[in-house]
Design an enzyme around this catalytic site. Sequence first.
Site, PDB file in Angstrom:
ATOM      1  NE  ARG A  15      -3.896 -42.047 -64.623  1.00 12.65           N
ATOM      2  CZ  ARG A  15      -4.630 -43.162 -64.542  1.00 12.65           C
ATOM      3  NH1 ARG A  15      -4.629 -43.860 -63.412  1.00 12.65           N
ATOM      4  NH2 ARG A  15      -5.333 -43.581 -65.560  1.00 12.65           N
ATOM      5  CE  LYS A  75      -6.059 -46.471 -68.905  1.00 17.43           C
ATOM      6  NZ  LYS A  75      -6.836 -47.307 -67.945  1.00 17.43           N
ATOM      7  CE1 TYR A  94      -3.452 -50.417 -62.611  1.00 18.72           C
ATOM      8  CE2 TYR A  94      -3.000 -48.125 -63.180  1.00 18.72           C
ATOM      9  CZ  TYR A  94      -3.257 -49.096 -62.227  1.00 18.72           C
ATOM     10  OH  TYR A  94      -3.334 -48.757 -60.903  1.00 18.72           O
ATOM     11  CG  HIS A  96      -7.292 -52.593 -67.616  1.00 15.80           C
ATOM     12  ND1 HIS A  96      -7.721 -53.080 -66.396  1.00 15.80           N
ATOM     13  CD2 HIS A  96      -6.747 -51.375 -67.380  1.00 15.80           C
ATOM     14  CE1 HIS A  96      -7.444 -52.183 -65.453  1.00 15.80           C
ATOM     15  NE2 HIS A  96      -6.842 -51.161 -66.016  1.00 15.80           N
ATOM     16  CD  GLU A 118      -4.252 -54.948 -65.559  1.00 15.03           C
ATOM     17  OE1 GLU A 118      -4.444 -55.482 -66.666  1.00 15.03           O
ATOM     18  OE2 GLU A 118      -3.436 -54.008 -65.378  1.00 15.03           O
ATOM     19  CG  ASP A 269      -9.953 -49.139 -66.985  1.00 19.59           C
ATOM     20  OD1 ASP A 269     -10.011 -48.634 -68.111  1.00 19.59           O
ATOM     21  OD2 ASP A 269      -9.469 -48.561 -66.006  1.00 19.59           O
TER      22      ASP A 269
END
Length: 369
Positions: A15, A75, A94, A96, A118, A269
């Site tokens: 991505r 990511k 993101y 996480h 998120e 994740d």
Amino acid sequence: MIIGVPKEIKPNENRVGLTPAGVMEFVHHGHTVLIQKGAGLGSGIGDDEFVRAGAKIIDAAEEIFKEAQMIIKVKEPQTVEIDMMHEGQIIYTYLHLAPDRKQTEGLMRKKVVAIAYETIEVDGKLPLLEPMSEVAGKMASIMAAYYLAKPYGGIGVLAGGVTGVHSAKFVILGGGTAGLNAAKVASGMGASVFVLDINAERLRYLEDVLPKNCQMIMSNKFTIAEEIKDADAVIGTVLIPGAKTPRLITRDMLKTMKKGAVIVDVSIDQGGCVETSKPTTHADPVYEVDGVLHYCVANMPGAYARTSTFALTNATLPYGLIIANLGYKEAAKRYEPIAKGINVLNGKITCKPVAEAHGLEYTPLEELI
């Protein structure tokens, strides 16, 4: 503001953080966009498309991180990327952080502005997580059905069965966006689907929208333990925003499952909802524990990169523009969802679940802005 989009370097991550449409929007608002050479190729987007939209193509990630005031990624930043960051730089991606102390401490050490997709929340929903939850949920049932085949380590049960033979039993833990989409695909294949959730109101909604081969069950330790015993596939989609995922399936419970059953832990994740879960990659996606196959790929949507890139950037672009147009401080003051997205600022953790996950000090955002 100078916006930088580096090429993703996490294994099998195809991505990209912006599409040409996103570039055009940032440029229209007076910003400069730097895209690393080849960043969009995994999603079927060539450098020439970014150039036509107004971006500048940069060869090396180092230059992107050096020049950009805001980095837009997909990511969580890898160690080499954290090393390239500088104080005050905005990282919009993101993160996480709850299961990842090393990354958390790295972002604190660099004193960056870490804004997590998120944890941006609007009316109890997570609009930047939902599109990827849709992809991961649909993928989860596809992967479960695939690995149930005997040659791939499964029990050898066809998801939808055939005339005169039982279909597979799919147990889905969590009835949120990922769980709903997993149920849609599993039921569409003809499986017998059981969705467990702790929210009775959500179960009533799912009862209305899902077909008759789906049953809704109130989730608790007892019902989870009972339902997984004869399950052919278990899909874990549990999520607590920003926090580490609770372990709903213990090692002892795993031992009661069928040999050759498949677990797909979508929540990996955030640490995973199965005691025996550990992150895997698309290159080596499964492993076996006590005869049960585990699929725990930590970036599932990366497999369907083009669909995922466009779905994700549709959601992230509006908030990214607000941050770039106003600066993170004013954006956080005016827009509560963006304030909730800030996880680390000036070396402090501003997201309470992250601080609690690591036993580190929590600093309310309003004390820093």
